[in-house]
Design an enzyme around this catalytic site. Structure first.
Site, PDB file in Angstrom:
ATOM      1  N   GLN A 255       0.819  -1.209   0.000  1.00 56.10           N
ATOM      2  CA  GLN A 255       0.000   0.000   0.000  1.00 56.10           C
ATOM      3  C   GLN A 255       0.853   1.259   0.000  1.00 56.10           C
ATOM      4  O   GLN A 255       0.495   2.277  -0.598  1.00 56.10           O
ATOM      5  CB  GLN A 255      -0.936   0.005   1.212  1.00 56.10           C
ATOM      6  CG  GLN A 255      -2.129  -0.906   1.086  1.00 56.10           C
ATOM      7  CD  GLN A 255      -2.958  -0.594  -0.141  1.00 56.10           C
ATOM      8  OE1 GLN A 255      -3.596   0.448  -0.234  1.00 56.10           O
ATOM      9  NE2 GLN A 255      -2.950  -1.486  -1.124  1.00 56.10           N
ATOM     10  N   HIS A 258       1.723   2.932  -3.310  1.00 51.22           N
ATOM     11  CA  HIS A 258       0.684   3.609  -4.095  1.00 51.22           C
ATOM     12  C   HIS A 258       0.999   5.084  -4.264  1.00 51.22           C
ATOM     13  O   HIS A 258       0.835   5.657  -5.337  1.00 51.22           O
ATOM     14  CB  HIS A 258      -0.686   3.462  -3.420  1.00 51.22           C
ATOM     15  CG  HIS A 258      -1.483   2.312  -3.946  1.00 51.22           C
ATOM     16  ND1 HIS A 258      -1.910   2.222  -5.251  1.00 51.22           N
ATOM     17  CD2 HIS A 258      -1.950   1.194  -3.342  1.00 51.22           C
ATOM     18  CE1 HIS A 258      -2.590   1.105  -5.426  1.00 51.22           C
ATOM     19  NE2 HIS A 258      -2.634   0.458  -4.286  1.00 51.22           N
ATOM     20  N   GLU A 322      -9.697   1.469   4.983  1.00 49.51           N
ATOM     21  CA  GLU A 322     -10.112   1.047   3.646  1.00 49.51           C
ATOM     22  C   GLU A 322      -9.872  -0.452   3.491  1.00 49.51           C
ATOM     23  O   GLU A 322     -10.770  -1.212   3.136  1.00 49.51           O
ATOM     24  CB  GLU A 322      -9.308   1.822   2.594  1.00 49.51           C
ATOM     25  CG  GLU A 322      -9.576   1.372   1.168  1.00 49.51           C
ATOM     26  CD  GLU A 322      -8.590   1.959   0.175  1.00 49.51           C
ATOM     27  OE1 GLU A 322      -8.881   1.894  -1.040  1.00 49.51           O
ATOM     28  OE2 GLU A 322      -7.525   2.467   0.582  1.00 49.51           O
ATOM     29  N   HIS A 323      -8.652  -0.881   3.751  1.00 46.67           N
ATOM     30  CA  HIS A 323      -8.287  -2.304   3.730  1.00 46.67           C
ATOM     31  C   HIS A 323      -7.922  -2.729   5.148  1.00 46.67           C
ATOM     32  O   HIS A 323      -7.193  -2.023   5.835  1.00 46.67           O
ATOM     33  CB  HIS A 323      -7.066  -2.546   2.833  1.00 46.67           C
ATOM     34  CG  HIS A 323      -7.217  -2.044   1.429  1.00 46.67           C
ATOM     35  ND1 HIS A 323      -6.689  -0.838   1.007  1.00 46.67           N
ATOM     36  CD2 HIS A 323      -7.828  -2.584   0.349  1.00 46.67           C
ATOM     37  CE1 HIS A 323      -6.959  -0.668  -0.272  1.00 46.67           C
ATOM     38  NE2 HIS A 323      -7.666  -1.710  -0.699  1.00 46.67           N
ATOM     39  N   ASP A 356      -6.978  -6.536  -4.651  1.00 45.10           N
ATOM     40  CA  ASP A 356      -6.701  -5.512  -5.653  1.00 45.10           C
ATOM     41  C   ASP A 356      -6.817  -6.057  -7.069  1.00 45.10           C
ATOM     42  O   ASP A 356      -7.116  -5.313  -8.001  1.00 45.10           O
ATOM     43  CB  ASP A 356      -5.283  -4.950  -5.467  1.00 45.10           C
ATOM     44  CG  ASP A 356      -5.247  -3.788  -4.493  1.00 45.10           C
ATOM     45  OD1 ASP A 356      -6.317  -3.329  -4.060  1.00 45.10           O
ATOM     46  OD2 ASP A 356      -4.132  -3.343  -4.165  1.00 45.10           O
ATOM     47  N   HIS A 415     -53.933  15.938  -0.331  1.00 44.70           N
ATOM     48  CA  HIS A 415     -53.584  14.529  -0.107  1.00 44.70           C
ATOM     49  C   HIS A 415     -54.794  13.767   0.424  1.00 44.70           C
ATOM     50  O   HIS A 415     -55.082  12.646  -0.003  1.00 44.70           O
ATOM     51  CB  HIS A 415     -52.437  14.421   0.915  1.00 44.70           C
ATOM     52  CG  HIS A 415     -51.070  14.708   0.354  1.00 44.70           C
ATOM     53  ND1 HIS A 415     -50.709  15.933  -0.139  1.00 44.70           N
ATOM     54  CD2 HIS A 415     -49.980  13.905   0.209  1.00 44.70           C
ATOM     55  CE1 HIS A 415     -49.458  15.885  -0.554  1.00 44.70           C
ATOM     56  NE2 HIS A 415     -48.985  14.667  -0.361  1.00 44.70           N
TER      57      HIS A 415
END
Length: 430
Positions: A255, A258, A322-323, A356, A415
């Protein structure tokens, strides 16, 4: 990596703060480009493609000849790997289809729910140093399964005015209907408003840098939906002495490479493991081609020791990764009790990179703490849920009086009248 031992709960928010960059004038820049693209269309898109990407393209639309050229350029081994990943992603997302839900709430009142595809979707695929052709699979496969009529893909061109061949191969394989050589803010603006070349879409998907992220958020002000707010990629691992330090370190680095603003965190009840992982990170990072990027991310990352699993779980739920990788003697404790995470990976042989690429789950996930209130991309992301109802004479008589009372209490006479007229008609035999 920063080692932290037994942090007090009141310090967690500061310890777990994301290293998100802020650019004071970014929103102003995005608004200016949006305004120009809305007014000038392709002319403005071309202008900013030249300004930001340093390339002028004859046409933004990728031709069939370019697609065939790209297909020929992709090595057979990579084609087979992509095909395997597509097969697994397809299997997992196709299984997410649900049947029509139908209920007769009372006699004569039939209600049902059905799903319809979003007709026009835009997929943003980053290029640059890491062209994410895997994201094409993650977005185009469920879009095609959902039945979206138009699947428009935008990706920035390289200096030669071309899109990475693996991106084009994957897009062609997965049913993308139109591919555009355009990236950045101008791509999101084009998908938002439509131009002479770029179709206007109803929802935009895909990751991007901070400029793309802000552009997607601005798009929502013009009636276009987005998959989720997004930030830099992140990973949190909880591990103890049952974990293999080399594996843990490799996941942290996967990670970290990235981007410089990615964040990776290890939470552990073992000081021994923390030390071993720190040593492994220092060793493994030396062999990475993206070492310079990974080093910057590692500098922002944490190794956190806590006394027990419950404290670890509370901290993890506060972070909302996230992960999330679980590799402990007590995996089920975390699996059963985790509340905030985008995607969970379990055991020594489940690397985050499997998700991934090829396990089948989607890798487009909520970052920056949004796992507390957003889901990752799935089949339903490309669909709308519609409800239907049909009421017969018996049904309107069963619920009519309640509707009249409630409408009257809210002061909405029209209504009430809509029901009263029908009830009187039935009373009069009409």
């Amino acid at each position: 990596m920063n080692k932290i031992y037994n942090p007090k709960p009141e310090t967690w928010s500061s310890i777990l703060e994301r290293p998100t960059k802020t650019v004071d004038d970014i929103e102003a820049t995005v608004k200016e480009i949006f305004k120009e693209v809305q007014k000038k269309g392709d002319e403005a898109v071309a202008k900013y493609t030249w300004l930001f990407d340093g390339v002028a393209v004859d046409t933004m639309i990728v031709s069939e000849a370019e697609i065939q050229e790209a297909i020929a350029a992709v090595p057979q081994e990579l084609k087979e790997a992509i095909a395997l990943a597509k097969s697994n992603i397809t299997a997992f997302h196709r299984a997410q289809k649900t049947e029509r839900v139908a209920v007769e709430t009372v006699t004569g009142v039939a209600c049902w729910q059905e799903k319809r595809p979003i007709q026009k979707v835009g997929l943003y695929i980053p290029g640059g140093t890491a062209p994410l052709f895997s994201t094409v699979l993650m977005l185009a496969v469920p879009a095609e399964i959902a039945g979206c009529n138009e699947i428009v893909l935008c990706s920035p061109p390289d200096k030669g005015g071309k899109i990475n061949p693996a991106i084009l191969f994957s897009a062609n394989l997965c049913g993308v209907t139109k591919i555009m050589k355009v990236g950045g803010i101008q791509a999101i603006a084009g998908l938002t408003f439509g131009t002479e070349s770029i179709p206007k879409v109803y929802k935009i998907f895909g990751p991007g840098n901070q400029f793309v992220t802000v552009a997607k958020q601005l798009a929502t002000q013009f009636g276009v939906a987005i998959d989720m707010p997004a930030g830099p990629s992140e990973l949190l691992i909880v591990a103890d002495d049952t974990a293999v330090p080399a594996f843990v370190a490799s996941d942290l680095l996967s990670q970290a490479e990235h981007g410089a603003d990615s964040q990776v965190i290890l939470v552990s009840t073992s000081k021994k493991l923390i030390e071993a992982v720190a040593d492994e990170v220092a060793t493994q990072i030396e062999a990475l081609p993206r070492k310079a990027i990974a080093e910057k991310a590692i500098a922002n990352s944490k190794l956190i020791f806590v006394e027990n699993d419950q404290i670890a779980l509370d901290l993890i739920n506060e972070y909302g990764p996230e992960h999330f990788i679980v590799c402990t003697a007590n995996d089920d404790f975390y699996i059963d009790k985790i509340e905030n995470a985008g995607s969970v990976f379990i055991g020594n042989y489940t690397p985050e990179s499997a998700g991934d690429y090829a396990s089948g789950t989607n890798h487009t996930l909520p970052t920056n703490g949004y796992a507390k209130n957003y889901s990752g991309v799935n089949l339903d992301s490309f669909m709308k849920t519609m409800t239907f109802q049909k009421i017969n004479e018996q049904g309107i008589q069963a619920i009519g009086k309640a509707i009249e009372i409630m409408a009257d209490a809210e002061g909405l006479q029209a209504h009430k009248n809509a029901v009263t007229l029908r009830l009187k008609a039935l009373e009069n035999g009409k």
